[in-house]
Design a protein around this motif. Structure first.
Motif, PDB file in Angstrom:
ATOM      1  N   ASN A  80      24.532 -86.756 -58.037  1.00  0.00           N
ATOM      2  CA  ASN A  80      23.671 -86.620 -59.261  1.00  0.00           C
ATOM      3  C   ASN A  80      23.556 -87.137 -60.156  1.00  0.00           C
ATOM      4  O   ASN A  80      22.601 -87.178 -60.874  1.00  0.00           O
ATOM      5  N   PHE A  81      25.149 -87.050 -61.091  1.00  0.00           N
ATOM      6  CA  PHE A  81      25.347 -87.552 -62.287  1.00  0.00           C
ATOM      7  C   PHE A  81      25.939 -88.998 -62.386  1.00  0.00           C
ATOM      8  O   PHE A  81      26.532 -88.984 -61.594  1.00  0.00           O
ATOM      9  N   LYS A  86      32.791 -87.345 -63.385  1.00  0.00           N
ATOM     10  CA  LYS A  86      34.072 -88.057 -64.088  1.00  0.00           C
ATOM     11  C   LYS A  86      34.906 -87.680 -65.834  1.00  0.00           C
ATOM     12  O   LYS A  86      33.530 -87.955 -66.725  1.00  0.00           O
ATOM     13  N   GLY A  87      35.326 -86.568 -65.624  1.00  0.00           N
ATOM     14  CA  GLY A  87      35.838 -86.379 -67.159  1.00  0.00           C
ATOM     15  C   GLY A  87      35.123 -84.853 -67.134  1.00  0.00           C
ATOM     16  O   GLY A  87      35.676 -84.389 -69.428  1.00  0.00           O
ATOM     17  N   VAL A  88      34.771 -84.180 -66.826  1.00  0.00           N
ATOM     18  CA  VAL A  88      33.392 -83.796 -67.602  1.00  0.00           C
ATOM     19  C   VAL A  88      33.720 -82.042 -66.912  1.00  0.00           C
ATOM     20  O   VAL A  88      34.215 -82.603 -65.338  1.00  0.00           O
ATOM     21  N   PRO A  89      34.088 -81.313 -67.658  1.00  0.00           N
ATOM     22  CA  PRO A  89      35.349 -79.907 -66.829  1.00  0.00           C
ATOM     23  C   PRO A  89      34.211 -79.156 -65.944  1.00  0.00           C
ATOM     24  O   PRO A  89      33.574 -78.123 -67.077  1.00  0.00           O
ATOM     25  N   LEU A  90      34.257 -79.516 -64.815  1.00  0.00           N
ATOM     26  CA  LEU A  90      33.204 -78.751 -63.900  1.00  0.00           C
ATOM     27  C   LEU A  90      34.028 -77.496 -63.591  1.00  0.00           C
ATOM     28  O   LEU A  90      34.794 -77.822 -62.416  1.00  0.00           O
ATOM     29  N   MET A  91      33.117 -75.922 -63.834  1.00  0.00           N
ATOM     30  CA  MET A  91      34.098 -75.091 -63.444  1.00  0.00           C
ATOM     31  C   MET A  91      32.799 -73.929 -62.211  1.00  0.00           C
ATOM     32  O   MET A  91      31.478 -74.359 -62.683  1.00  0.00           O
ATOM     33  N   THR A 100      37.481 -71.333 -61.858  1.00  0.00           N
ATOM     34  CA  THR A 100      38.177 -72.294 -61.617  1.00  0.00           C
ATOM     35  C   THR A 100      37.288 -73.932 -61.732  1.00  0.00           C
ATOM     36  O   THR A 100      36.120 -73.909 -61.553  1.00  0.00           O
ATOM     37  N   HIS A 101      38.287 -74.892 -61.531  1.00  0.00           N
ATOM     38  CA  HIS A 101      37.838 -75.963 -61.902  1.00  0.00           C
ATOM     39  C   HIS A 101      37.757 -76.274 -60.306  1.00  0.00           C
ATOM     40  O   HIS A 101      37.764 -75.785 -59.199  1.00  0.00           O
ATOM     41  N   ALA A 102      36.480 -77.455 -60.353  1.00  0.00           N
ATOM     42  CA  ALA A 102      35.840 -78.216 -58.921  1.00  0.00           C
ATOM     43  C   ALA A 102      37.226 -78.440 -58.024  1.00  0.00           C
ATOM     44  O   ALA A 102      36.909 -78.095 -56.847  1.00  0.00           O
TER      45      ALA A 102
END
Length: 267
Positions: A80-81, A86-91, A100-102
C-alpha cells in the motif's frame, strides 16, 4: 515428502536432537525441503539455539505456523506504499521489547509483540521513578505486567499449552477480556471462553449481544457512558445502552437467586 503429498503445505519445522551444537544436519534437511518446494523452513537452531529438544521443537513448530501469516500481513501492508517501502527501515516490535527489521520478523518472536509494545510504552511515558503495573485488557484476554526501572524477561513460557523458548517480557495473560461472555452454569459463575466479538458485541452495544465483562464494568460504574461517542445500536448512532444491560443482569440475578435459594443484588 513433497508439498503435493502434504496437501499443499509449504511451511515446515525442522528440529534435530543436537542441532544447537551441530547445525549441519538441519541445514542439509533445509536444502532438501527447499528443493521439494517448501517456501518457509524454520530450523530449530536458528529459531532458538538452546539444548532442550522438546521446547525447541515446539518453538520451531510455532515459528513455522506463524511466520507465513506474518509474511502475508507484511506483504499486504507494504504494497500500500510507494515501491513497497523499498529503502525504508521498517521496524517491528518483538516479544522481548526490542525492534527488528521487517525482513527478520518471525513468528516465534512475535507471539507477545503487542503486549510488549504496551510495556515499553508505559515505561517510557512515565517520568517518575516508581514501580509501575500495566493492565492491558483486550477483547478476550488481559495482559498484566510490571516495570521497576528495568525490563523483566523470561526465556521459556507456555502459551496455549505450547512451550516456547524465546526471550519475552514477563507478561502474564488472563484468558478474559472486555468481550468475554458472562454466564451462570451448574452453580458456577463463568467468564468466557466464548466472546461477544465486535458484532454483536456486549449487551450495552444494543445489537442483541450477550452479557460480557464490559457490561459488568458498566453496571458497576467503572465505565462512564457519557464519555463514549454515539456509535452503537443497529445504525451505529446511539449511546451505550445502560438500560438493556441492567435488564439482562436483572434476569441473570433472578436465575442465580433461584438456584442458590437466597437473595443477591446485581452488584
Amino acid at each position: 515428502v513433497s508439498t503435493q503429498s502434504t496437501g499443499g503445505i509449504k511451511s515446515i519445522a525442522v528440529a534435530l536432537m543436537h542441532s544447537y551444537r551441530f547445525a549441519e544436519h538441519e541445514l542439509k534437511v533445509a536444502e532438501i525441503a527447499k528443493g521439494l518446494g517448501f517456501t518457509n523452513i524454520s530450523l530449530s537452531h536458528k529459531v532458538m539455539e538452546m539444548i532442550k529438544i522438546v521446547p525447541r521443537g515446539h518453538t520451531a513448530c510455532a515459528d513455522a505456523y506463524l511466520t507465513p501469516h506474518i509474511q502475508v500481513y507484511l506483504s499486504g501492508f507494504m504494497k500500500n506504499f510507494k515501491d513497497n517501502l523499498k529503502g525504508v527501515p521498517l521496524m517491528f516490535m518483538r516479544s522481548d521489547g526490542g525492534l527488528t527489521h521487517a525482513s527478520t520478523f518471525t513468528g516465534s518472536h512475535a507471539i507477545l509483540s503487542g503486549p510488549a509494545g504496551g510495556v515499553v510504552g508505559y515505561a517510557k511515558s512515565f517520568s517518575e521513578e516508581v514501580p509501575l503495573v500495566g493492565f492491558d485488557m483486550g477483547g478476550t484476554s488481559t495482559d498484566v505486567s510490571r516495570y521497576d526501572g528495568k525490563y523483566e524477561h523470561v526465556f521459556e513460557t507456555t502459551t496455549a499449552g505450547i512451550s516456547i523458548q524465546a526471550p519475552q517480557l514477563d507478561i502474564n495473560t488472563v484468558a478474559a477480556g472486555g468481550g468475554s461472555c458472562l454466564a451462570f452454569r451448574a452453580g458456577l459463575f463463568v467468564v468466557g471462553p466464548e466472546s461477544a466479538g465486535a458484532h454483536p458485541g456486549p449487551t450495552c452495544y444494543n445489537k442483541g449481544g450477550p452479557l460480557t465483562v464490559t457490561d459488568a464494568n458498566l453496571v458497576l460504574g467503572r465505565l462512564r457512558p457519557e464519555h463514549f461517542p454515539n456509535i452503537f445500536g443497529p445504525n451505529e448512532d446511539e449511546p451505550l445502552n445502560v438500560e438493556a444491560t441492567q435488564h439482562k443482569f436483572a434476569e441473570l440475578r433472578e436465575e442465580i437467586c433461584a438456584y442458590l435459594g437466597k437473595e443477591m443484588s446485581v452488584e
